[in-house]
Design an enzyme around this catalytic site. Structure first.
Site, PDB file in Angstrom:
ATOM      1  N   PHE A 156       0.816  -1.224   0.000  1.00  0.00           N
ATOM      2  CA  PHE A 156       0.000   0.000   0.000  1.00  0.00           C
ATOM      3  C   PHE A 156       0.844   1.266   0.000  1.00  0.00           C
ATOM      4  CE2 PHE A 156       0.857  -0.108   4.568  1.00  0.00           C
ATOM      5  CZ  PHE A 156       1.004   1.247   4.851  1.00  0.00           C
ATOM      6  N   LYS A 180      -1.165  -6.921  -9.329  1.00  0.00           N
ATOM      7  CA  LYS A 180      -2.138  -7.123  -8.247  1.00  0.00           C
ATOM      8  C   LYS A 180      -1.784  -6.072  -7.194  1.00  0.00           C
ATOM      9  CE  LYS A 180      -3.053  -8.336  -4.561  1.00  0.00           C
ATOM     10  NZ  LYS A 180      -3.501  -7.344  -3.553  1.00  0.00           N
ATOM     11  N   GLU A 183      -4.981  -3.631  -1.948  1.00  0.00           N
ATOM     12  CA  GLU A 183      -6.413  -3.346  -1.931  1.00  0.00           C
ATOM     13  C   GLU A 183      -6.736  -2.080  -1.129  1.00  0.00           C
ATOM     14  OE1 GLU A 183      -4.632  -5.854  -0.753  1.00  0.00           O
ATOM     15  OE2 GLU A 183      -5.825  -7.278   0.390  1.00  0.00           O
ATOM     16  N   ARG A 184      -5.706  -1.495  -0.468  1.00  0.00           N
ATOM     17  CA  ARG A 184      -5.975  -0.262   0.300  1.00  0.00           C
ATOM     18  C   ARG A 184      -6.038   0.976  -0.603  1.00  0.00           C
ATOM     19  NH1 ARG A 184      -6.896  -3.128   4.096  1.00  0.00           N
ATOM     20  NH2 ARG A 184      -5.317  -4.346   5.154  1.00  0.00           N
ATOM     21  N   SER A 233       5.368  -6.956   3.220  1.00  0.00           N
ATOM     22  CA  SER A 233       5.927  -7.251   4.536  1.00  0.00           C
ATOM     23  C   SER A 233       6.699  -8.575   4.515  1.00  0.00           C
ATOM     24  CB  SER A 233       4.801  -7.310   5.564  1.00  0.00           C
ATOM     25  OG  SER A 233       3.883  -8.314   5.188  1.00  0.00           O
ATOM     26  N   CYS A 288       9.475   1.792   3.322  1.00  0.00           N
ATOM     27  CA  CYS A 288      10.359   0.664   3.650  1.00  0.00           C
ATOM     28  C   CYS A 288      11.774   1.140   3.899  1.00  0.00           C
ATOM     29  CB  CYS A 288      10.347  -0.358   2.526  1.00  0.00           C
ATOM     30  SG  CYS A 288      10.956   0.347   1.003  1.00  0.00           S
ATOM     31  N   GLU A 389       8.813  -4.191  13.105  1.00  0.00           N
ATOM     32  CA  GLU A 389       8.730  -3.081  12.156  1.00  0.00           C
ATOM     33  C   GLU A 389       7.483  -2.286  12.540  1.00  0.00           C
ATOM     34  OE1 GLU A 389       7.634  -3.981   8.057  1.00  0.00           O
ATOM     35  OE2 GLU A 389       8.835  -2.291   7.369  1.00  0.00           O
TER      36      GLU A 389
HETATM   37  P1  NAD Z   1       1.511  -6.636   2.948  1.00  0.00           P
HETATM   38  O1  NAD Z   1       2.571  -7.676   3.008  1.00  0.00           O
HETATM   39  O2  NAD Z   1       0.416  -6.689   3.929  1.00  0.00           O
HETATM   40  O3  NAD Z   1       0.808  -6.638   1.503  1.00  0.00           O
HETATM   41  C1  NAD Z   1       1.562  -6.630   0.320  1.00  0.00           C
HETATM   42  C2  NAD Z   1       0.757  -7.326  -0.779  1.00  0.00           C
HETATM   43  O4  NAD Z   1       0.544  -8.688  -0.401  1.00  0.00           O
HETATM   44  C3  NAD Z   1      -0.619  -6.720  -1.017  1.00  0.00           C
HETATM   45  O5  NAD Z   1      -0.863  -6.671  -2.399  1.00  0.00           O
HETATM   46  C4  NAD Z   1      -1.563  -7.683  -0.315  1.00  0.00           C
HETATM   47  O6  NAD Z   1      -2.821  -7.775  -0.945  1.00  0.00           O
HETATM   48  C5  NAD Z   1      -0.838  -9.017  -0.407  1.00  0.00           C
HETATM   49  N1  NAD Z   1      -1.100  -9.879   0.752  1.00  0.00           N
HETATM   50  C6  NAD Z   1      -1.353  -9.484   2.023  1.00  0.00           C
HETATM   51  N2  NAD Z   1      -1.541 -10.554   2.820  1.00  0.00           N
HETATM   52  C7  NAD Z   1      -1.384 -11.651   2.046  1.00  0.00           C
HETATM   53  C8  NAD Z   1      -1.442 -13.052   2.295  1.00  0.00           C
HETATM   54  N3  NAD Z   1      -1.679 -13.542   3.517  1.00  0.00           N
HETATM   55  N4  NAD Z   1      -1.223 -13.894   1.266  1.00  0.00           N
HETATM   56  C9  NAD Z   1      -0.961 -13.422   0.031  1.00  0.00           C
HETATM   57  N5  NAD Z   1      -0.901 -12.094  -0.265  1.00  0.00           N
HETATM   58  C10 NAD Z   1      -1.096 -11.220   0.727  1.00  0.00           C
HETATM   59  O7  NAD Z   1       2.283  -5.221   2.997  1.00  0.00           O
HETATM   60  P2  NAD Z   1       1.636  -3.771   3.104  1.00  0.00           P
HETATM   61  O8  NAD Z   1       1.120  -3.563   4.473  1.00  0.00           O
HETATM   62  O9  NAD Z   1       0.768  -3.480   1.958  1.00  0.00           O
HETATM   63  O10 NAD Z   1       2.959  -2.885   2.895  1.00  0.00           O
HETATM   64  C11 NAD Z   1       3.836  -2.541   3.929  1.00  0.00           C
HETATM   65  C12 NAD Z   1       5.002  -3.488   4.010  1.00  0.00           C
HETATM   66  O11 NAD Z   1       5.712  -3.506   2.776  1.00  0.00           O
HETATM   67  C13 NAD Z   1       6.041  -3.080   5.046  1.00  0.00           C
HETATM   68  O12 NAD Z   1       6.494  -4.230   5.714  1.00  0.00           O
HETATM   69  C14 NAD Z   1       7.151  -2.461   4.220  1.00  0.00           C
HETATM   70  O13 NAD Z   1       8.433  -2.484   4.824  1.00  0.00           O
HETATM   71  C15 NAD Z   1       7.115  -3.321   3.022  1.00  0.00           C
HETATM   72  N6  NAD Z   1       7.732  -2.666   1.871  1.00  0.00           N
HETATM   73  C16 NAD Z   1       8.946  -3.104   1.480  1.00  0.00           C
HETATM   74  C17 NAD Z   1       9.579  -2.482   0.428  1.00  0.00           C
HETATM   75  C18 NAD Z   1      10.935  -2.929  -0.017  1.00  0.00           C
HETATM   76  O14 NAD Z   1      11.378  -2.422  -1.020  1.00  0.00           O
HETATM   77  N7  NAD Z   1      11.597  -3.839   0.652  1.00  0.00           N
HETATM   78  C19 NAD Z   1       8.959  -1.419  -0.237  1.00  0.00           C
HETATM   79  C20 NAD Z   1       7.689  -1.010   0.175  1.00  0.00           C
HETATM   80  C21 NAD Z   1       7.083  -1.654   1.244  1.00  0.00           C
END
Ligand code: NAD
Length: 504
Positions: A156, A180, A183-184, A233, A288, A389
Site C-alpha cells: 500500500f 495485483k 487493496e488499500r 511485509s 520501507c 517493524e
Molecule cells: P503486505 O505484506 O500486507 O501486503 C503486500 C501485498 O501482499 C498486497 O498486495 C496484499 O494484498 C498481499 N497480501 C497481504 N496478505 C497476504 C497473504 N496472507 N497472502 C498473500 N498475499 C497477501 O504489505 P503492506 O502492508 O501493503 O505494505 C507494507 C510493508 O511492505 C512493510 O512491511 C514495508 O516495509 C514493506 N515494503 C517493502 C519495500 C521494499 O522495497 N523492501 C517497499 C515497500 C514496502
C-alpha cells in the site's frame, strides 16, 4: 473495518485492454485515511477473473515478446510523457487513498518515472556479447529472451512507485505483466493501465487484477505465470517466495525493514536531526526505507535527542491535501492500534517518551487515522519497539558507546534493507559501509534509495530471492539468457567432426 459508508465509486479490474467488473462477487471498501470515510468499493477477482487475465497475458506475451525493440521503446517513451502529464491526477488519487501529502505523492511518481526513463533505454540494456572465432570457424553469442507472463504484487505504501519499479522493466524486456495492487489504495493502478493503453501498448500486456490472498495464491501457483515480483511485509514476502518457487517460478520478494541510522559525535548534528526527522516522519513513517532506529553514539545522544524532539514537535500533521501539510494519517485503524500498542509497551518497559503522538487529533478530521510524530529514547533491543517493524511515525533511539557497537547492533538485526551514518569522518564512513550487512547504505544520506540505473534491494529478511529490483538486475530478472555456438562451413566437407571432445 467499520466506517460511515458514503462510497459511490466502484473500482474495476483492467483485463485484456478493457476496464471490467469481472465476474467475481466479492468486494471490499477503500477508505480515505484522513477522513476515516469509505470512498469506494473495490471488486476482488475470483478464479474466473484470474483465468481470464492470465489467458490474455499469455496470448499478449507471445506477440509482444516478438515486437521489435524500436516499437517497444516508442511505447515506453509515450508512456513516460503520459505519466509526466498526469502527475497531478495520480498524486490526488494516491493522497485520497493512502493519506500521504500531495508533494510526497508527486515525489513517489517522480521516482517511478525514473524507472520508465531507464526502461526507455532497453535496446542498449539488452545488448548481448559476441565472441568471434572461438574455435576455427565457430562463433559464440548470447542474448536474452523474456520470461513470458509475470505478475507484480505490490504494497500500500507506494501505489505508483512500486508498480513502476516492476512494470516498465517487465514490459520493456518483452513480458506481459499482471499487477495485483494493494487493496488499500488501488485507484492509481487503474489510471496507469489506461495510460499504458493510450501509449499504444497492445491489450493484455499490462493488466490490473484486484484481489486479496485468494488472487495472490492463484498467481503464485498458476502454471502459466512464469515470474513473480513481490514487495510487501516480510512474512508475506517469505510465503510468496516459498510458494512461487515451489511452483517453478522465478521470484523476487522484497520484505519489511528496520532501518538504523548511526549518529556519530563528529556529525553535523543539526543536519543529522533535520534528516532523521524527515526520514522517520515523512509519509508517516510508512516507507520501507524510513529510518526507524537512531543509534546515538557516545556524546551525540543527549544533543541529537533534543534536536530531533524540537523537529518532531514542529511537524505539521494534516490531511495530505492541505497546502502546508508535512505528514498525513496512517493507513488504517488497525495500523494505528498496532503503533499505539508498541509505543505503550515500550513506555511500560521503561523507555523514555520524548515526544508522544498517540493521542493526536486533527481538528476537522476527528475520524481520521492519526498518529503524531513520536520519539522514544533509551530503547533496548529486547523491547517490541526495537524488534518489530512499526511502520508508523515513530523514531526509537538506542544509545551505544562506539561505532563498533552500532555496527554490531545493525548486523544482529534480522532485517537488512537500508541504513545510514551521519559523520564527518571518512574513516568511520568507510568502516561502516564495508562492515554492515545491509543492502543499501547512506553516508550522510538518510534514505539511500538507489537511482533507477542502480538496482534496489535489501539483505537478510528484507529480500527473498537473489535479484534486486529495477536497474540492471531488473533486466536480468525478467529475462532468460541464451548462448548460441554457431558454425557456417563454407563447403560440405569442411565439417571437421570428431568423436573426441572438441579442443579448438
Ligand atoms: P503486505 O505484506 O500486507 O501486503 C503486500 C501485498 O501482499 C498486497 O498486495 C496484499 O494484498 C498481499 N497480501 C497481504 N496478505 C497476504 C497473504 N496472507 N497472502 C498473500 N498475499 C497477501 O504489505 P503492506 O502492508 O501493503 O505494505 C507494507 C510493508 O511492505 C512493510 O512491511 C514495508 O516495509 C514493506 N515494503 C517493502 C519495500 C521494499 O522495497 N523492501 C517497499 C515497500 C514496502
Amino acid at each position: 473495518m467499520t466506517a460511515t459508508t458514503t462510497e459511490t465509486t466502484v473500482i474495476n479490474h483492467f483485463i485484456d485492454g478493457v476496464e471490467t467488473a469481472g465476474v467475481g462477487d466479492r468486494t471490499t471498501s477503500v477508505f480515505n485515511p484522513a477522513t476515516g470515510k469509505a470512498t469506494a468499493t473495490l471488486r476482488l477477482a475470483n478464479r474466473a477473473d484470474l483465468e481470464a487475465a492470465v489467458a490474455a497475458a499469455r496470448k499478449a506475451a507471445d506477440t509482444w515478446g516478438e515486437i521489435s525493440l524500436a516499437r517497444r521503446t516508442a511505447v515506453l517513451f509515450k508512456f513516460r510523457e503520459l505519466v509526466a502529464s498526469h502527475v497531478e491526477e495520480l498524486a490526488q488519487l494516491v493522497t485520497a487513498e493512502h493519506g500521504k501529502v500531495l508533494s510526497d505523492a508527486k515525489g513517489e511518481i517522480g521516482r517511478g518515472l525514473e524507472v520508465v526513463e531507464y526502461a526507455c533505454g532497453i535496446p542498449t540494456l539488452l545488448k548481448g556479447d559476441y565472441s568471434d572465432q572461438v574455435s576455427t570457424g565457430i562463433d559464440v553469442f548470447n542474448f536474452r529472451e523474456p520470461l513470458g507472463v509475470v505478475a507484480g504484487i505490490t504494497p500500500f505504501n507506494f501505489p505508483v512507485m512500486v508498480p513502476l519499479w516492476m512494470a516498465p522493466m517487465a514490459i520493456a524486456t518483452g513480458n506481459a505483466f499482471i499487477l495485483k495492487p494493494s487493496e488499500r489504495d488501488p485507484s492509481a493502478s487503474l489510471l496507469l493501465a489506461k495510460l499504458w493503453k493510450e501509449a499504444g501498448l497492445p491489450d493484455g500486456v499490462f493488466q490490473v487484477l484486484h484481489g486479496d490472498k485468494e488472487t495472490v495464491d492463484g498467481l503464485l501457483t498458476h502454471p502459466d505465470v512464469d515470474g513473480i515480483s513481490f514487495v510487501g511485509s516480510t512474512p508475506i514476502a517469505q510465503y510468496v517466495h516459498e510458494t512461487a518457487t515451489r511452483h517453478g517460478k522465478r521470484v523476487q520478494a522484497l520484505g519489511g525493514a528496520k532501518n538504523h541510522a548511526i549518529v556519530m559525535p563528529d556529525a553535523d548534528l543539526d543536519n543529522a536531526a533535520d534528516h532523521l526527522a524527515a526520514a522517520a516522519f515523512g509519509s508517516a513513517g510508512e516507507r520501507c526505507m524510513a529510518i526507524s532506529v537512531a543509534v546515538a553514539v557516545g556524546d551525540a545522544a543527549d544533543l541529537i535527542v533534543k534536536k530531533v524532539e524540537e523537529r518532531a514537535l514542529a511537524v505539521k500533521v494534516n490531511n495530505g491535501t492541505a497546502p502546508d501539510a508535512e505528514m498525513g494519517p496512517v493507513i488504517t485503524p488497525a495500523a494505528k492500534e498496532r503503533i499505539v500498542r508498541i509505543v505503550t509497551e515500550a513506555e511500560a518497559a521503561g523507555a523514555a517518551m520524548v515526544v508522544d503522538g498517540r493521542d493526536l487529533v486533527v481538528p476537522g478530521h476527528e475520524d481520521g487515522f492519526w498518529v503524531g510524530p513520536t520519539v522514544i529514547d533509551h530503547v533496548k533491543t529486547e523491547m517490541t519497539a526495537y524488534q518489530e517493524e512499526i511502520f508508523g511515525p515513530v523514531l526509537v533511539v538506542v544509545r551505544v558507546d562506539t561505532l563498533e557497537d552500532g555496527i554490531k547492533l545493525i548486523n544482529a538485526n534480522p532485517y537488512g534493507n537500508g541504513t545510514a551514518i551521519f559523520t564527518s569522518s571518512g574513516a568511520a564512513a568507510r568502516k561502516f559501509q564495508r562492515s554492515v550487512t545491509v543492502g543499501m547504505i547512506g553516508i550522510n544520506v538518510p534514505l539511500p534509495v538507489p537511482v533507477a540505473y542502480h538496482s534496489f534491494g535489501g539483505w537478510k529478511a528484507s529480500l527473498f530471492g537473489d535479484k534486486h529490483i529495477y536497474g540492471p538486475e531488473g533486466v536480468s530478472f525478467y529475462t532468460r539468457g541464451k548462448v548460441v555456438t554457431s558454425r557456417w562451413p563454407e563447403t560440405h566437407h569442411a565439417s571437421g567432426a570428431s568423436y573426441n571432445f572438441p579442443s579448438n
